[in-house]
Design a protein around this motif. Structure first.
Motif, short mmCIF file in Angstrom:
data_model
loop_
_atom_site.label_atom_id
_atom_site.label_comp_id
_atom_site.label_asym_id
_atom_site.label_seq_id
_atom_site.Cartn_x
_atom_site.Cartn_y
_atom_site.Cartn_z
N UNK A 52 0.78 -1.11 -0.02
CA UNK A 52 0.06 -0.09 -0.08
C UNK A 52 0.80 1.15 -0.09
N UNK A 53 0.51 2.28 -0.70
CA UNK A 53 1.27 3.38 -0.64
C UNK A 53 1.00 4.04 0.55
N UNK A 166 5.58 -6.38 21.51
CA UNK A 166 5.30 -5.54 20.41
C UNK A 166 4.52 -6.03 19.40
N UNK A 167 4.92 -7.32 19.00
CA UNK A 167 3.98 -8.15 17.86
C UNK A 167 2.61 -8.25 18.27
N UNK A 168 2.25 -8.58 19.70
CA UNK A 168 0.95 -8.56 20.11
C UNK A 168 0.39 -7.26 20.01
N UNK A 169 0.96 -6.06 20.33
CA UNK A 169 0.52 -4.86 20.19
C UNK A 169 -0.03 -4.43 18.73
N UNK A 170 0.86 -4.68 17.84
CA UNK A 170 0.46 -4.42 16.40
C UNK A 170 -0.52 -5.43 15.92
N UNK A 171 -0.74 -6.67 16.46
CA UNK A 171 -1.72 -7.50 15.84
C UNK A 171 -2.95 -6.95 16.36
N UNK A 172 -3.11 -6.50 17.55
CA UNK A 172 -4.14 -5.86 18.34
C UNK A 172 -4.53 -4.64 17.33
N UNK A 173 -3.79 -3.94 17.06
CA UNK A 173 -4.01 -2.82 16.28
C UNK A 173 -4.67 -3.45 14.97
N UNK A 174 -4.08 -4.07 14.21
CA UNK A 174 -4.62 -4.72 12.90
C UNK A 174 -5.96 -5.33 12.87
N UNK A 241 16.08 -2.01 20.04
CA UNK A 241 15.85 -1.35 18.76
C UNK A 241 15.99 -2.22 17.55
N UNK A 242 16.72 -3.14 17.52
CA UNK A 242 16.71 -4.13 16.69
C UNK A 242 15.28 -4.83 16.42
N UNK A 243 14.86 -5.25 17.39
CA UNK A 243 13.35 -5.65 17.60
C UNK A 243 12.39 -4.79 16.77
N UNK A 244 12.24 -3.61 17.34
CA UNK A 244 11.33 -2.70 16.83
C UNK A 244 11.61 -2.48 15.14
N UNK A 245 12.96 -2.43 14.67
CA UNK A 245 13.21 -2.41 13.24
C UNK A 245 12.67 -3.69 12.55
N UNK A 246 12.90 -4.92 13.21
CA UNK A 246 12.53 -5.93 12.39
C UNK A 246 10.93 -6.31 12.49
N UNK A 247 10.40 -6.23 13.65
CA UNK A 247 8.91 -6.22 13.60
C UNK A 247 8.29 -5.39 12.87
N UNK A 248 8.67 -4.11 12.89
CA UNK A 248 8.02 -3.12 11.87
C UNK A 248 8.04 -3.34 10.54
N UNK A 249 9.46 -3.72 10.05
CA UNK A 249 9.46 -4.14 8.68
C UNK A 249 8.73 -5.40 8.09
N UNK A 250 8.15 -6.03 8.95
CA UNK A 250 6.98 -7.10 8.80
C UNK A 250 5.54 -6.47 8.80
N UNK A 251 5.44 -5.49 9.04
CA UNK A 251 4.04 -4.75 8.72
C UNK A 251 4.15 -3.85 7.55
N UNK A 256 9.77 2.52 10.85
CA UNK A 256 10.74 2.77 11.78
C UNK A 256 11.57 4.10 11.54
N UNK A 257 12.12 4.58 12.54
CA UNK A 257 12.88 5.72 12.20
C UNK A 257 14.22 5.57 11.68
N UNK A 258 14.74 4.21 11.63
CA UNK A 258 16.33 3.99 11.06
C UNK A 258 17.05 4.29 12.05
#
Length: 303
Positions: A52-53, A166-174, A241-251, A256-258
């Motif tokens: 998605x754009x 973190x993964x649980x939080x994103x799944x809940x949002x989705x 921060x590596x977790x935040x980057x990797x989990x975010x990359x799958x959504x 992630x702010x890099x």
């Protein structure tokens, strides 16, 4: 057979061969060069769903996270000051992300702050549920500092648990708001904050009240044991921060702010003059700058 008839038959045969040849080429084009293999790579690529754009001007903003997003210690000692929050605040000197994206009136009407001072990643799923109820265009996430800021380095949140929460939080949002975009801030460099703030006598007195003991405890100690403790906290923040980057990359709707917040070198003007650890109003404004650049960029930061 007469010569005229022979010429007619030959002409028909030639035209038929050309038509069949063109049809054969068309079949190759459609199926990626092999008409006998309709599952070829080109067909799969053509039917794959495009990402998605990214909407660079979302219509609403919800914030989740910890004390930084609540503006803690930016206005008065040991108190929240959400009006200066980098994410949703109304303070003119900060120019929060919500104000920059929505305008002052829009931010007042279509932004929500569910961050809680002291919150850890384990608290994020609950906060995300509250945010998701608004089906916001954008959710901002800044969490993880309190997972490292514990009574001791041994008490820090294990990386695996941090990832799961973190993964649980994103799944809940989705589940509730599948189209909401997510901006994820890296955890600040806590060791950098200790290094900057330990030169201030007032700040060190406030630290003794229990602010981030794993990093700030015995602030003046520079022996091997104290150094090893701070290095352990620093390494855990890097792992978070590596977790935040990797989990975010799958959504597909997450940015992630890099590592921009982690890399930012907070100085005296960017730190609270109450505790010399949390962001001041100026520091909150710098966080809003980083977030705005990330959200409105044509492409996500390279990590």
């Amino acid at each position: 057979m007469r010569n005229g008839s022979r010429r007619s038959v030959t002409a028909v045969a030639t035209v038929t061969a050309v038509v069949l040849g063109v049809a054969g080429l068309s079949a190759c084009d459609v199926f990626g060069g092999d008409s006998s293999a309709p599952d070829g790579g080109t067909k799969r690529a053509a039917t794959a769903k495009p990402a998605p754009a990214w909407d660079r001007s979302p219509a609403s903003v919800a914030a989740v996270g910890d004390s930084i997003t609540r503006g803690f210690d930016a206005c008065t000692v040991l108190s929240d000051c959400p009006e200066v929050s980098w994410a949703t605040g109304s303070d003119e000197s900060v120019q929060s992300l919500a104000v920059r994206l929505l305008g002052r009136t829009g931010a007042a009407e279509r932004s929500w702050n569910y961050a809680v001072t002291g919150a850890r990643m384990a608290d994020l799923p609950g906060q995300m549920q509250q945010a998701a109820a608004h089906r916001p265009g954008l959710v901002t996430v800044m969490a993880g500092a309190n997972d490292a800021c514990r009574a001791s380095a041994r008490a820090m949140t294990p990386v695996a648990e941090f990832r799961e929460d973190f993964e649980t939080a994103l799944r809940g949002l989705r589940k509730v708001s599948p189209k909401s975009q997510v901006y994820v801030s890296s955890v600040p460099d806590l060791k950098r904050l200790w290094s900057e703030g330990r030169t201030n006598p007032l700040g060190k007195q406030v630290w003794k009240l229990g602010i981030c003991p794993s990093m700030l405890g015995d602030a003046d100690a520079l022996d091997a044991k104290a150094t090893a403790r701070r290095d352990k906290v620093h390494d855990r923040v890097v792992a978070y921060n590596k977790v935040l980057r990797d989990v975010c990359a799958k959504d597909r709707r997450c940015r992630y702010d890099g590592g921009a917040v982690f890399d930012y070198r907070f100085g005296g003007e960017q730190l609270s003059h109450w505790d010399w650890f949390h962001p001041s109003k100026d520091g909150q404004s710098r966080l809003a700058d980083i977030a705005y650049r990330t959200v409105t960029a044509k492409k996500a930061p390279v990590t």
